[in-house]
Design a protein around this motif. Structure first.
Motif, PDB file in Angstrom:
ATOM      1  N   TYR A  33       0.837  -1.213   0.000  1.00  0.00           N
ATOM      2  CA  TYR A  33       0.000   0.000   0.000  1.00  0.00           C
ATOM      3  C   TYR A  33       0.869   1.259   0.000  1.00  0.00           C
ATOM      4  CZ  TYR A  33      -3.557   3.307   1.691  1.00  0.00           C
ATOM      5  OH  TYR A  33      -4.402   4.380   1.844  1.00  0.00           O
ATOM      6  N   LEU A  34       1.878   1.290   0.856  1.00  0.00           N
ATOM      7  CA  LEU A  34       2.753   2.462   0.931  1.00  0.00           C
ATOM      8  C   LEU A  34       3.525   2.653  -0.370  1.00  0.00           C
ATOM      9  CD1 LEU A  34       4.092   2.053   4.571  1.00  0.00           C
ATOM     10  CD2 LEU A  34       2.347   3.655   3.764  1.00  0.00           C
ATOM     11  N   ASN A  35       3.988   1.570  -0.959  1.00  0.00           N
ATOM     12  CA  ASN A  35       4.723   1.675  -2.219  1.00  0.00           C
ATOM     13  C   ASN A  35       3.817   2.079  -3.379  1.00  0.00           C
ATOM     14  OD1 ASN A  35       7.720   1.146  -2.323  1.00  0.00           O
ATOM     15  ND2 ASN A  35       7.059  -0.452  -0.897  1.00  0.00           N
ATOM     16  N   ASP A  36       2.559   1.668  -3.336  1.00  0.00           N
ATOM     17  CA  ASP A  36       1.610   2.136  -4.357  1.00  0.00           C
ATOM     18  C   ASP A  36       1.461   3.654  -4.273  1.00  0.00           C
ATOM     19  OD1 ASP A  36       1.192  -0.453  -5.241  1.00  0.00           O
ATOM     20  OD2 ASP A  36      -0.745  -0.687  -4.234  1.00  0.00           O
ATOM     21  N   HIS A  37       1.366   4.173  -3.065  1.00  0.00           N
ATOM     22  CA  HIS A  37       1.243   5.624  -2.890  1.00  0.00           C
ATOM     23  C   HIS A  37       2.537   6.342  -3.256  1.00  0.00           C
ATOM     24  CE1 HIS A  37      -2.779   6.506  -1.410  1.00  0.00           C
ATOM     25  NE2 HIS A  37      -2.761   5.254  -0.966  1.00  0.00           N
ATOM     26  N   LEU A  38       3.662   5.735  -2.968  1.00  0.00           N
ATOM     27  CA  LEU A  38       4.934   6.329  -3.361  1.00  0.00           C
ATOM     28  C   LEU A  38       5.024   6.428  -4.886  1.00  0.00           C
ATOM     29  CD1 LEU A  38       7.665   7.495  -2.544  1.00  0.00           C
ATOM     30  CD2 LEU A  38       8.560   5.148  -2.539  1.00  0.00           C
ATOM     31  N   ALA A  39       4.603   5.383  -5.563  1.00  0.00           N
ATOM     32  CA  ALA A  39       4.601   5.406  -7.029  1.00  0.00           C
ATOM     33  C   ALA A  39       3.678   6.512  -7.538  1.00  0.00           C
ATOM     34  CB  ALA A  39       4.163   4.047  -7.578  1.00  0.00           C
ATOM     35  N   GLY A  40       2.535   6.677  -6.906  1.00  0.00           N
ATOM     36  CA  GLY A  40       1.628   7.755  -7.297  1.00  0.00           C
ATOM     37  C   GLY A  40       2.263   9.117  -7.110  1.00  0.00           C
ATOM     38  N   SER A  41       3.038   9.281  -6.045  1.00  0.00           N
ATOM     39  CA  SER A  41       3.692  10.565  -5.810  1.00  0.00           C
ATOM     40  C   SER A  41       4.759  10.840  -6.858  1.00  0.00           C
ATOM     41  CB  SER A  41       4.277  10.633  -4.392  1.00  0.00           C
ATOM     42  OG  SER A  41       5.429   9.829  -4.257  1.00  0.00           O
ATOM     43  N   VAL A  42       5.406   9.792  -7.346  1.00  0.00           N
ATOM     44  CA  VAL A  42       6.388   9.948  -8.419  1.00  0.00           C
ATOM     45  C   VAL A  42       5.697  10.531  -9.648  1.00  0.00           C
ATOM     46  CG1 VAL A  42       7.880   8.670 -10.038  1.00  0.00           C
ATOM     47  CG2 VAL A  42       7.976   8.176  -7.581  1.00  0.00           C
ATOM     48  N   SER A  43       4.549   9.985  -9.998  1.00  0.00           N
ATOM     49  CA  SER A  43       3.788  10.496 -11.148  1.00  0.00           C
ATOM     50  C   SER A  43       3.356  11.934 -10.929  1.00  0.00           C
ATOM     51  CB  SER A  43       2.550   9.630 -11.405  1.00  0.00           C
ATOM     52  OG  SER A  43       2.924   8.373 -11.897  1.00  0.00           O
ATOM     53  N   ALA A  44       2.858  12.233  -9.742  1.00  0.00           N
ATOM     54  CA  ALA A  44       2.391  13.594  -9.459  1.00  0.00           C
ATOM     55  C   ALA A  44       3.533  14.598  -9.575  1.00  0.00           C
ATOM     56  CB  ALA A  44       1.770  13.656  -8.059  1.00  0.00           C
ATOM     57  N   ILE A  45       4.681  14.248  -9.061  1.00  0.00           N
ATOM     58  CA  ILE A  45       5.831  15.156  -9.127  1.00  0.00           C
ATOM     59  C   ILE A  45       6.250  15.376 -10.569  1.00  0.00           C
ATOM     60  CG2 ILE A  45       8.307  15.311  -8.597  1.00  0.00           C
ATOM     61  CD1 ILE A  45       7.542  14.229  -5.763  1.00  0.00           C
ATOM     62  N   GLN A  46       6.257  14.325 -11.366  1.00  0.00           N
ATOM     63  CA  GLN A  46       6.614  14.480 -12.780  1.00  0.00           C
ATOM     64  C   GLN A  46       5.609  15.382 -13.506  1.00  0.00           C
ATOM     65  OE1 GLN A  46       6.865  10.423 -14.107  1.00  0.00           O
ATOM     66  NE2 GLN A  46       8.976  10.215 -13.419  1.00  0.00           N
ATOM     67  N   ARG A  60       8.343   8.464   2.403  1.00  0.00           N
ATOM     68  CA  ARG A  60       9.595   7.690   2.394  1.00  0.00           C
ATOM     69  C   ARG A  60      10.077   7.445   3.836  1.00  0.00           C
ATOM     70  NH1 ARG A  60      11.544  10.312  -2.988  1.00  0.00           N
ATOM     71  NH2 ARG A  60      11.664   8.414  -4.222  1.00  0.00           N
ATOM     72  N   SER A  61       9.934   8.441   4.680  1.00  0.00           N
ATOM     73  CA  SER A  61      10.328   8.300   6.079  1.00  0.00           C
ATOM     74  C   SER A  61       9.482   7.230   6.771  1.00  0.00           C
ATOM     75  CB  SER A  61      10.190   9.647   6.792  1.00  0.00           C
ATOM     76  OG  SER A  61      10.436   9.509   8.167  1.00  0.00           O
ATOM     77  N   VAL A  62       8.186   7.227   6.496  1.00  0.00           N
ATOM     78  CA  VAL A  62       7.300   6.214   7.076  1.00  0.00           C
ATOM     79  C   VAL A  62       7.723   4.824   6.610  1.00  0.00           C
ATOM     80  CG1 VAL A  62       4.932   5.302   6.994  1.00  0.00           C
ATOM     81  CG2 VAL A  62       5.323   7.726   7.498  1.00  0.00           C
ATOM     82  N   ILE A  63       8.023   4.697   5.328  1.00  0.00           N
ATOM     83  CA  ILE A  63       8.449   3.402   4.793  1.00  0.00           C
ATOM     84  C   ILE A  63       9.709   2.924   5.518  1.00  0.00           C
ATOM     85  CG2 ILE A  63       9.419   2.275   2.730  1.00  0.00           C
ATOM     86  CD1 ILE A  63       7.389   3.991   1.075  1.00  0.00           C
ATOM     87  N   ARG A  64      10.669   3.811   5.701  1.00  0.00           N
ATOM     88  CA  ARG A  64      11.912   3.449   6.407  1.00  0.00           C
ATOM     89  C   ARG A  64      11.646   3.115   7.871  1.00  0.00           C
ATOM     90  NH1 ARG A  64      13.802   7.783   3.415  1.00  0.00           N
ATOM     91  NH2 ARG A  64      13.669   9.138   5.228  1.00  0.00           N
ATOM     92  N   ARG A  65      10.810   3.939   8.538  1.00  0.00           N
ATOM     93  CA  ARG A  65      10.500   3.689   9.958  1.00  0.00           C
ATOM     94  C   ARG A  65       9.938   2.289  10.170  1.00  0.00           C
ATOM     95  NH1 ARG A  65       8.724   7.737  13.898  1.00  0.00           N
ATOM     96  NH2 ARG A  65       9.551   9.756  13.336  1.00  0.00           N
ATOM     97  N   SER A  80      11.392  -0.290  -6.483  1.00  0.00           N
ATOM     98  CA  SER A  80      11.893   0.329  -7.718  1.00  0.00           C
ATOM     99  C   SER A  80      10.987   0.005  -8.893  1.00  0.00           C
ATOM    100  CB  SER A  80      13.310  -0.159  -8.013  1.00  0.00           C
ATOM    101  OG  SER A  80      14.172   0.198  -6.968  1.00  0.00           O
ATOM    102  N   ILE A  81      10.428  -1.186  -8.886  1.00  0.00           N
ATOM    103  CA  ILE A  81       9.561  -1.602  -9.987  1.00  0.00           C
ATOM    104  C   ILE A  81       8.306  -0.736 -10.035  1.00  0.00           C
ATOM    105  CG2 ILE A  81       8.083  -3.489 -10.806  1.00  0.00           C
ATOM    106  CD1 ILE A  81      10.287  -5.402  -9.768  1.00  0.00           C
ATOM    107  N   LYS A  82       7.698  -0.478  -8.880  1.00  0.00           N
ATOM    108  CA  LYS A  82       6.485   0.355  -8.865  1.00  0.00           C
ATOM    109  C   LYS A  82       6.805   1.787  -9.279  1.00  0.00           C
ATOM    110  CE  LYS A  82       3.806  -2.312  -5.646  1.00  0.00           C
ATOM    111  NZ  LYS A  82       2.388  -2.398  -5.758  1.00  0.00           N
ATOM    112  N   GLY A 107      -6.236  10.769  -2.815  1.00  0.00           N
ATOM    113  CA  GLY A 107      -5.706   9.474  -2.388  1.00  0.00           C
ATOM    114  C   GLY A 107      -4.653   9.629  -1.308  1.00  0.00           C
ATOM    115  N   GLN A 108      -3.817  10.654  -1.439  1.00  0.00           N
ATOM    116  CA  GLN A 108      -2.792  10.922  -0.421  1.00  0.00           C
ATOM    117  C   GLN A 108      -3.445  11.234   0.919  1.00  0.00           C
ATOM    118  OE1 GLN A 108       0.773  13.659  -1.157  1.00  0.00           O
ATOM    119  NE2 GLN A 108      -0.595  14.944   0.041  1.00  0.00           N
ATOM    120  N   CYS A 109      -4.509  11.999   0.891  1.00  0.00           N
ATOM    121  CA  CYS A 109      -5.243  12.327   2.111  1.00  0.00           C
ATOM    122  C   CYS A 109      -5.778  11.047   2.767  1.00  0.00           C
ATOM    123  CB  CYS A 109      -6.377  13.290   1.767  1.00  0.00           C
ATOM    124  SG  CYS A 109      -7.334  13.849   3.180  1.00  0.00           S
TER     125      CYS A 109
END
Length: 156
Positions: free
Chosen positions: A9-22, A55-60, A67-69, A107-109
């Motif tokens: 779930y967290l990695n799905d949201h991280l991938a979404g943030s990559v798209s949003a930033i781009q 990213r901090s939450v994922i590390r915590r 990388s694939i997502k 979705g981030q919310c």
């Protein structure tokens, strides 16, 4: 099993943030020199900050970033540029940009709200101000939603 689900779930949201930033990086470039440019740059900074928090939450939690997502999100975002709205400053492109961002930020919310619901199961989340992150996401969403409605009036 729940840990695998949360990591996914967290990695799905991280991938979404990559798209949003781009999308936002391109939009900032497309709208440089306009009144919207600095506002988009501010939003980009806020989305980057939220991505850093994620990213901090994922590390915590002891998880790793997928990388694939992230690569899949990059490919999907670039393929999305080929569709009719494309990129640039057209009314339709602006409307579609704001619609995609509005949905993503919503979705981030929901991500931050879901993490608040399960924080008791994950003591590593202590000290993460999930309520603040949710509030900031709602504020971002409200801003982008106003832009989306304005763009809809121009495009449709």
């Amino acid at each position: 099993m729940a840990d695998e689900a949360l990591e996914t779930y967290l990695n799905d949201h991280l991938a979404g943030s990559v798209s949003a930033i781009q999308m936002l990086e391109r939009a900032v470039d497309d709208h440089s020199g306009t009144a919207l440019g600095p506002q988009l740059a501010d939003l980009l900074a806020g989305i980057r900050a939220a991505q850093d928090e994620l990213r901090s939450v994922i590390r915590r939690l002891g998880y790793t970033e997928s990388s694939i997502k992230k690569a899949g999100a990059w490919l999907a975002q670039h393929a999305g540029r080929l569709k009719v709205g494309g990129s640039g400053e057209s009314d339709l492109a602006r409307f579609e940009l704001f619609e995609a961002l509005s949905l993503g930020i919503q979705g981030q919310c929901k991500l931050w709200r879901a993490l608040q619901a399960v924080a008791g199961k994950h003591p590593q989340l202590q000290g993460v101000d999930l309520a603040r992150l949710e509030r900031e996401s709602r504020e971002q969403h409200d801003l982008v939603e106003a832009w989306r409605i304005e763009a809809a009036e121009a495009a449709l």
